[in-house]
Enzyme design. Structure first.
Site, short mmCIF file in Angstrom:
data_model
loop_
_atom_site.label_atom_id
_atom_site.label_comp_id
_atom_site.label_asym_id
_atom_site.label_seq_id
_atom_site.Cartn_x
_atom_site.Cartn_y
_atom_site.Cartn_z
N GLU A 1 42.38 43.92 97.10
CA GLU A 1 41.73 43.65 95.81
C GLU A 1 40.81 44.80 95.38
O GLU A 1 39.75 44.59 94.81
CB GLU A 1 41.04 42.28 95.81
CG GLU A 1 42.08 41.17 96.04
CD GLU A 1 41.74 39.83 95.49
OE1 GLU A 1 40.89 39.75 94.58
OE2 GLU A 1 42.34 38.84 95.96
N TRP B 1 52.75 44.24 99.64
CA TRP B 1 51.46 43.69 100.13
C TRP B 1 51.13 42.39 99.39
O TRP B 1 49.98 42.17 99.02
CB TRP B 1 50.31 44.68 99.95
CG TRP B 1 50.56 46.07 100.41
CD1 TRP B 1 50.39 47.20 99.69
CD2 TRP B 1 51.01 46.48 101.72
NE1 TRP B 1 50.73 48.30 100.44
CE2 TRP B 1 51.10 47.89 101.69
CE3 TRP B 1 51.34 45.81 102.90
CZ2 TRP B 1 51.51 48.64 102.79
CZ3 TRP B 1 51.76 46.56 103.99
CH2 TRP B 1 51.83 47.95 103.92
N1 CAA Z 1 38.70 44.41 82.11
C1 CAA Z 1 39.45 44.69 81.02
N2 CAA Z 1 40.06 45.88 80.84
C2 CAA Z 1 39.89 46.82 81.78
C3 CAA Z 1 39.13 46.60 82.94
C4 CAA Z 1 38.51 45.34 83.08
N3 CAA Z 1 37.77 45.07 84.15
N4 CAA Z 1 39.16 47.70 83.69
C5 CAA Z 1 39.91 48.61 83.04
N5 CAA Z 1 40.35 48.05 81.89
C6 CAA Z 1 41.18 48.66 80.87
C7 CAA Z 1 40.55 49.91 80.27
O1 CAA Z 1 39.69 49.57 79.19
C8 CAA Z 1 41.75 50.70 79.81
O2 CAA Z 1 42.26 50.16 78.63
P1 CAA Z 1 42.32 51.03 77.25
O3 CAA Z 1 42.90 52.36 77.61
O4 CAA Z 1 43.18 50.21 76.37
O5 CAA Z 1 40.93 51.13 76.80
C9 CAA Z 1 42.78 50.37 80.86
O6 CAA Z 1 42.38 49.15 81.47
C10 CAA Z 1 42.92 51.42 81.93
O7 CAA Z 1 41.67 51.57 82.53
P2 CAA Z 1 41.24 52.93 83.21
O8 CAA Z 1 41.43 54.06 82.26
O9 CAA Z 1 39.86 52.72 83.75
O10 CAA Z 1 42.32 53.06 84.38
P3 CAA Z 1 42.35 53.94 85.67
O11 CAA Z 1 43.72 54.36 85.90
O12 CAA Z 1 41.29 55.01 85.61
O13 CAA Z 1 41.98 52.92 86.88
C11 CAA Z 1 41.07 51.22 88.23
C12 CAA Z 1 41.32 51.77 86.84
C13 CAA Z 1 39.74 50.50 88.16
C14 CAA Z 1 40.99 52.29 89.30
C15 CAA Z 1 42.22 50.23 88.51
O14 CAA Z 1 43.46 50.90 88.60
C16 CAA Z 1 42.02 49.41 89.77
O15 CAA Z 1 41.25 48.46 89.76
N6 CAA Z 1 42.73 49.73 90.87
C17 CAA Z 1 42.74 48.90 92.05
C18 CAA Z 1 43.81 47.87 91.96
C19 CAA Z 1 43.57 46.73 92.88
O16 CAA Z 1 42.47 46.21 93.02
N7 CAA Z 1 44.64 46.29 93.50
C20 CAA Z 1 44.58 45.16 94.34
C21 CAA Z 1 45.90 44.51 94.38
S1 CAA Z 1 45.86 42.80 94.31
C22 CAA Z 1 45.58 42.26 95.87
O17 CAA Z 1 45.14 42.92 96.76
C23 CAA Z 1 45.83 40.82 95.92
C24 CAA Z 1 46.16 40.22 97.20
O18 CAA Z 1 47.31 39.88 97.42
C25 CAA Z 1 45.06 39.81 98.09
#
Ligand code: CAA
Length: 379
Positions: A363, A156
């Site tokens: 995203e 994707w």
């Molecule tokens: N800033 C900094 N660090 C962050 C953060 C942020 N916003 N969010 C999470 N973290 C850190 C956490 O602090 C944690 O670090 P530590 O363990 O060292 O403290 C680590 O990241 C893991 O975080 P979580 O435990 O919260 O992780 P999780 O597995 O529960 O999931 C989630 C987090 C928010 C669900 C994440 O996986 C997520 O955002 N998923 C969606 C991914 C996404 O948006 N994909 C889109 C693809 S890109 C795209 O679409 C582009 C395109 O081509 C158009």
């Protein structure tokens, strides 16, 4: 509290509006229908400075603020979201990370050409088995001393084929889970990289979305972006800004559909009067206008926080969630107001409805935004 835009904001908005009407509107239906990549349009977007508008002038970018970015994204997305997503990924998912965390050498070599729009960037996070669950990266980047050896598949990927520069997220230390992920700057023509076929999408059909495969790809150590193991956090931080871009895109899709529906309702007559004079249609338009205005405030608030150097991840998740849901509702109503005409391509609203759907998915899906928002409530 100040609800007024500056002269510069208005100039940027007008330039984006003019560009969208003049350069994007003619041919948008055909490009979408036949999934034709908007090569000429992207070139003009670069000439206008929109492809690197958020990058500082020191690195050949436009040095514009995030409010301007919201305004420009809205205007371009009203007309052609395929072009808007190319601009959004380049600005906020790729250039931002290199500008914020890159070395001077990386900025010179990779950021400047992308900021000028001579080269395009892509953000390679998603994988066949790691979409929403982004910590579960299967792609590996084995440390070989002076380089990383990258293997795996990303999918994707917006700009997957058109990009020259990839930011690739890959696991170096599996045992450390997300803390073992690195972000690497990879040149797209490196040996061992292959690009899959164009995805035959429901909407935004003119932007190029592909899988990208890595087979023993050597990436020099100096191409790591940020500290060892910082890759996942860099991805999350990049997405905070990316989501402002996609929220603004959703806002533009909604306001584009609303403007078309308003115009149509003032022209189309039924039962002896323009349909806007039937309360059932007027109330639909009122609801649409209210939700669009609310979505606009969410986008501008997130942008303002970012420009002030304040935390904006929570606000950008709210903006993305609200604007994407609004885009879906508003475009569906715009098709309904158009009746049968809404269901055919010439009236644009069916395309806007297909485009809206993607804003609820990429995203971070709407459900992922709710995870981010609800966790933020406990901070
Ligand atoms: N800033 C900094 N660090 C962050 C953060 C942020 N916003 N969010 C999470 N973290 C850190 C956490 O602090 C944690 O670090 P530590 O363990 O060292 O403290 C680590 O990241 C893991 O975080 P979580 O435990 O919260 O992780 P999780 O597995 O529960 O999931 C989630 C987090 C928010 C669900 C994440 O996986 C997520 O955002 N998923 C969606 C991914 C996404 O948006 N994909 C889109 C693809 S890109 C795209 O679409 C582009 C395109 O081509 C158009």
């Amino acid at each position: 509290m100040n609800f007024e835009f500056t002269e510069e904001h208005l100039m940027i908005r007008d330039a984006a509006r003019d560009f969208a009407q003049r350069e994007l509107l003619p041919g948008v239906i055909e490009r979408d229908d036949k999934a034709i990549y908007p090569t000429e349009q992207v070139k003009k977007l670069a000439e206008l400075g929109f492809l690197g508008m958020l990058v500082g002038s020191k690195y050949d970018g436009g040095g514009m603020d995030t409010i301007s970015y919201v305004l420009a994204m809205e205007e371009i997305s009203k007309v052609d979201s395929s072009v808007a997503v190319i601009m959004s990924v380049n600005n906020s998912l790729v250039c931002w990370g290199v500008e914020k965390y890159g070395t001077e050498e990386q900025k010179e070599k990779y950021l400047k050409p992308m900021a000028r729009g001579e080269k395009i960037g892509a953000f390679l996070l998603s994988e066949p088995e790691a979409g929403s669950d982004a910590t579960s990266q299967r792609t590996t980047a084995i440390d070989m001393g002076d380089h990383y050896l990258v293997n795996g598949t990303k999918n994707w990927i917006t700009n997957g084929k058109s990009a020259s520069t990839y930011i690739v997220f890959a696991q170096t230390h599996k045992e450390l889970k997300h803390r073992g992920i690195n972000a690497l700057i990879v040149e797209a023509d490196t040996e061992g990289i292959s690009v899959g076929p164009h995805e035959n999408k429901m909407g935004m059909r003119a932007s190029d979305t592909h899988s990208v495969m890595f087979n023993n790809v050597k990436v020099p150590k100096e191409n790591r972006l940020g500290e060892e193991g910082f890759g996942f956090k860099l991805a999350m931080k990049s997405l905070e800004g990316g989501r402002i871009g996609i929220a603004s895109q959703a806002l533009g899709i909604a306001s584009g559909a609303y403007e078309l529906a308003l115009k149509y309702a003032q022209e189309r007559k039924a039962f002896g009067k323009e349909i806007i004079n039937h309360q059932v249609i007027a109330f639909k338009l009122a609801d649409m206008a209210v939700e669009i205005e609310a979505a606009r405030y969410f986008c501008l608030k997130a942008a303002w926080l970012k420009d002030q150097g304040k935390p904006y991840g929570h606000a950008s998740a709210m903006a993305k969630l609200y604007a994407a849901e609004t885009a879906m509702k508003v475009t569906t109503e715009a098709v309904q107001i158009h009746g049968g005409y809404g269901y055919v391509k010439e009236y644009h609203v069916e395309r806007l409805m297909r485009e809206a759907k993607l804003t609820q998915i990429y995203e971070g899906t709407s459900e992922i935004q709710k995870i981010v928002i609800s966790r933020g409530l406990m901070d």
